[in-house]
Design a protein around this motif. Structure first.
Motif, mmCIF file in Angstrom:
data_model
loop_
_atom_site.group_PDB
_atom_site.id
_atom_site.type_symbol
_atom_site.label_atom_id
_atom_site.label_comp_id
_atom_site.label_asym_id
_atom_site.label_seq_id
_atom_site.Cartn_x
_atom_site.Cartn_y
_atom_site.Cartn_z
ATOM 1 N N ILE A 1 47.294 41.642 37.489
ATOM 2 C CA ILE A 1 47.284 40.521 36.555
ATOM 3 C C ILE A 1 48.441 39.567 36.828
ATOM 4 C CG2 ILE A 1 48.485 41.946 34.841
ATOM 5 C CD1 ILE A 1 45.993 39.321 33.867
ATOM 6 N N VAL A 2 49.627 40.125 37.221
ATOM 7 C CA VAL A 2 50.792 39.257 37.389
ATOM 8 C C VAL A 2 50.628 38.321 38.587
ATOM 9 C CG1 VAL A 2 53.269 39.211 37.802
ATOM 10 C CG2 VAL A 2 52.317 40.853 36.197
ATOM 11 N N PRO A 3 50.265 38.830 39.790
ATOM 12 C CA PRO A 3 50.040 37.884 40.893
ATOM 13 C C PRO A 3 48.959 36.862 40.578
ATOM 14 C CG PRO A 3 49.957 40.148 41.671
ATOM 15 C CD PRO A 3 50.120 40.204 40.206
ATOM 16 N N PHE A 4 47.912 37.308 39.866
ATOM 17 C CA PHE A 4 46.814 36.412 39.517
ATOM 18 C C PHE A 4 47.313 35.268 38.649
ATOM 19 C CE2 PHE A 4 43.148 35.546 36.658
ATOM 20 C CZ PHE A 4 42.302 35.018 37.609
ATOM 21 N N GLU A 5 48.110 35.617 37.619
ATOM 22 C CA GLU A 5 48.617 34.583 36.717
ATOM 23 C C GLU A 5 49.600 33.678 37.443
ATOM 24 O OE1 GLU A 5 47.726 33.779 33.718
ATOM 25 O OE2 GLU A 5 46.185 35.324 33.648
ATOM 26 N N VAL A 6 50.427 34.282 38.316
ATOM 27 C CA VAL A 6 51.402 33.466 39.050
ATOM 28 C C VAL A 6 50.672 32.450 39.923
ATOM 29 C CG1 VAL A 6 53.130 33.526 40.871
ATOM 30 C CG2 VAL A 6 53.246 35.158 39.010
ATOM 31 N N SER B 1 47.737 31.192 39.353
ATOM 32 C CA SER B 1 47.133 30.134 38.556
ATOM 33 C C SER B 1 48.194 29.168 38.051
ATOM 34 C CB SER B 1 46.320 30.711 37.406
ATOM 35 O OG SER B 1 47.102 31.578 36.663
ATOM 36 N N VAL B 2 49.387 29.683 37.728
ATOM 37 C CA VAL B 2 50.467 28.785 37.316
ATOM 38 C C VAL B 2 50.843 27.866 38.468
ATOM 39 C CG1 VAL B 2 52.902 28.704 36.692
ATOM 40 C CG2 VAL B 2 51.383 30.270 35.512
ATOM 41 N N LEU B 3 50.881 28.447 39.682
ATOM 42 C CA LEU B 3 51.209 27.645 40.864
ATOM 43 C C LEU B 3 50.206 26.515 41.041
ATOM 44 C CD1 LEU B 3 53.032 27.533 43.422
ATOM 45 C CD2 LEU B 3 51.226 28.788 44.570
ATOM 46 N N LEU B 4 48.919 26.843 40.892
ATOM 47 C CA LEU B 4 47.884 25.820 41.055
ATOM 48 C C LEU B 4 48.002 24.752 39.980
ATOM 49 C CD1 LEU B 4 44.775 27.914 42.051
ATOM 50 C CD2 LEU B 4 46.094 26.368 43.456
ATOM 51 N N ALA B 5 48.272 25.190 38.735
ATOM 52 C CA ALA B 5 48.421 24.214 37.653
ATOM 53 C C ALA B 5 49.598 23.295 37.941
ATOM 54 C CB ALA B 5 48.608 24.939 36.331
ATOM 55 N N THR B 6 50.715 23.878 38.445
ATOM 56 C CA THR B 6 51.879 23.063 38.777
ATOM 57 C C THR B 6 51.526 22.039 39.844
ATOM 58 O OG1 THR B 6 53.082 25.109 38.472
ATOM 59 C CG2 THR B 6 54.318 23.235 39.286
ATOM 60 N N ALA B 7 50.804 22.491 40.866
ATOM 61 C CA ALA B 7 50.425 21.571 41.941
ATOM 62 C C ALA B 7 49.573 20.438 41.391
ATOM 63 C CB ALA B 7 49.659 22.332 43.021
ATOM 64 N N MET B 8 48.664 20.781 40.463
ATOM 65 C CA MET B 8 47.769 19.775 39.913
ATOM 66 C C MET B 8 48.556 18.753 39.109
ATOM 67 S SD MET B 8 44.114 20.942 38.546
ATOM 68 C CE MET B 8 44.373 20.993 36.796
#
Lengths: 436, 169
Positions: free
Chosen positions: B140-145, B147-154
């Motif tokens: 779950i932690v790598p998955f959330e990280v 998704s946070v990375l992708l949101a930041t990029a967006m």
């Protein structure tokens, strides 16, 4: 073959077949009987049966699509004609039924022109690449309890994958034509596909959460098990999916890609003859494919409250497909075209937030269902009431708060508010008087 | 299941298609043709995933690579001047060729030299469900990280592309 089948009627082995082969309520009974003969009496190896079943399914689906693509030309023109107070095609054959045949012959006779500066390979490939995903969508649609060509566990994702391939095909068609209007059209298609992909995925995610499977057959079986149509559980998702897919299909409320009055026919402006015919057929096929998806996912597919025990499931599905298709024709016949920025803003500002809210609510409901272990007889009716109320609230609330005020008598010329159009003073005064 | 022969035929034909298309990506002059071959390569790789009975990965490969990445690439090419003739015309042709052959030889040697372990386990019947379980329970932690990375990029992309318009708003 027929003799062999007749001989088998008296054979006791038939009792081992789950259902009798003459029971056409599920056509797989018939094919199963044929495979049994091939396997046991003719010693055909397993891979032969596999190849044969694949071929039979594919031929069945493709002949259905071919028939539908021909008939729907007539259906669509007649229905739209009735809605617009005209007759539609009525000269050739009874009720104009031969009109599609005449259209097809005309298209085949036409010369296939190709611009000198067009990119030959890409120009030829584009209509084919546009048609194939639409046909491939049908592979995962279940037509009966055992009638499904590819029983994929990832059926829903497969649908997304196939519809995203169409974007590339349209783009290369517009690029290969080497025509600026074609390129405008295909850029609009890409913008729409990229935008509307999001609400489509999010709305179907709600259905997947409820059914607990991405298998389309599994979704139908969920409906059967709980005696409920998905459209009741997920009215908002149904609405979002319907509107988004009508934008993806490029049909009239959203046919910006081929807006004749703006960009002269859009991405297929350079196509003629059967290449254009392929585009035309592919659009009809896509419309039927999306109707089939809606019928399967939201309307219960081949299952219909005990009716499917009498009427063959595939007939029920075809009936549902045409019911949905009628609504598509209805919107096409009555609604005017959007502007591109309105269409994209509608997706980003309304559909996507609504779909996310929908998923939050659905996830909560499913979580309560799983954690408390209450029976479906409690949870599902409650969900139907909550989701229905939520849909009404969200739509009415959005219209009340976010939408621009509706003016029955506009106090300015709405189309020319920002563009400074030089006009004769007397004429402008006249116009203002008539509109006020 | 289908016999082994069918799998072998499917594997070799898919591999041949994929490799030929991948070579054509670098060989053709027209960048748009190159992107189309790239999309075909992705589809071929998806076919190989299907042969490995990883249906979810295969479908996602088509959805994301052939669909989304292909469209993104075409957008990038639209902004490239001389896109219809200038692919692969660079002074680094010869060094790139040598480097490519070396990488190929290295991978081939590793693949040949490794002692591959063959698992007795049956193929997964439902890959999507197992992937979902794996993502939302142990990983779950790598998955959330991610998704946070992708949101930041967006968000970063939105800020970068809107920065010039601030004076107007």
């Amino acid at each position: 073959m027929i003799l062999a089948l007749l001989a088998l009627v008296t054979d006791k082995r038939l009792a081992l077949v789950t259902d009798h082969w003459w029971d056409i309520r599920d056509l797989s009974n018939l094919t199963d009987a044929v495979y049994d003969i091939l396997r046991d009496d003719l010693n055909v190896p397993d891979w032969g049966i596999w190849v044969l079943s694949g071929l039979l399914g594919t031929i069945g689906i493709i002949s259905f699509i071919g028939g539908v693509a021909i008939i729907n030309i007539w259906v669509e023109r007649r229905v739209v004609g009735r809605m617009q107070s005209r007759l539609g095609p009525n000269r050739l054959g009874p009720f104009g039924l031969l009109q599609p045949v005449a259209d097809a012959i005309k298209l085949m006779q036409k010369e296939v022109l190709q611009p000198k500066v067009a990119d030959g390979l890409v120009f030829t490939l584009a209509p084919i690449a546009f048609t194939v995903p639409g046909i491939a969508l049908f592979a995962v649609i279940p037509w009966g309890r055992n009638m499904v060509l590819a029983d994929l566990d990832v059926g829903i994702v497969y649908l997304f994958a196939m519809s995203s391939l169409a974007a590339l095909a349209v783009f290369i068609g517009g690029y290969g034509s080497n025509n600026k209007y074609a390129l405008f059209g295909s850029m609009r298609v890409i913008a729409m596909l990229v935008t509307y992909e999001i609400p489509i995925v999010l709305s179907l995610l709600g259905v997947v959460l409820f059914a607990g499977t991405m298998n389309l057959q599994g979704i139908v079986l969920f409906s059967e098990e709980h005696w409920v149509l998905m459209v009741m559980l997920q009215p908002l998702a149904f609405l979002i999916y319907f509107l988004s897919s009508s934008a993806e299909l490029n049909r009239t409320p959203a046919d910006l890609a081929e807006a004749e009055s703006e960009i002269a026919g859009g991405y297929h402006v350079e196509y003629s003859g059967m290449k254009f015919g392929l585009y035309y057929a592919a659009e009809l096929i896509n419309a039927v494919a999306v109707s089939a998806i809606i019928a399967t996912v939201f309307l219960g597919g081949w299952w219909m409250y005990k009716v499917d025990e009498i009427v063959p499931g595939w007939m029920i599905l075809i009936g549902k497909i045409y019911a949905v298709y009628f609504i598509f024709v209805w919107t096409r016949g009555t609604l005017p075209r959007f502007r591109i920025d309105q269409l994209l803003a509608f997706a980003w500002k309304w559909m996507t937030p609504m779909a996310i809210i929908n998923i939050l609510v659905v996830a909560t409901e499913v979580m309560i269902w799983e954690e408390t272990g209450w029976s479906a007889a409690v949870i599902l009716p409650a969900s139907i009431v909550i989701n229905g109320a939520l849909t009404g609230l969200l739509i009415v609330g959005w219209v009340r708060t976010m939408a621009p005020n509706f003016q029955r008598f506009p106090d300015r010329l709405r189309m020319y508010s920002t563009i400074d159009v030089p006009s004769l003073p007397a004429q402008a005064a006249d116009l203002r008087e008539t509109t006020a | 299941m289908i016999e082994d022969n069918a799998i072998v035929i499917a594997f070799w034909s898919l591999s041949a298609t994929t490799i030929v298309c991948a070579l054509m990506v670098a060989a053709v002059r027209n960048l748009v043709h190159s992107v189309l071959f790239l999309a075909l390569t992705f589809v071929g790789v998806a076919g190989i995933y299907i042969v490995l009975s990883a249906d979810f990965v295969a479908v996602v490969q088509v959805l994301i690579y052939a669909g989304a990445v292909g469209v993104l690439m075409t957008f990038a090419i639209m902004l490239t001047p001389g896109a219809d003739r200038l692919n692969a015309s660079t002074v680094f042709q010869a060094p790139a060729f040598v480097l490519g052959v070396m990488v190929f030889l290295l991978i081939a040697w590793v693949a040949y030299d490794t002692e591959w372990r063959i698992s007795d386990r049956e193929a997964f019947t439902t890959t999507a469900a197992s992937l979902g379980e794996a993502f939302l329970k142990p990983y779950i932690v790598p998955f959330e990280v991610a998704s946070v990375l992708l949101a930041t990029a967006m968000i970063g992309a939105i800020i970068l592309s809107r920065a010039e318009r601030d004076d107007r708003a």
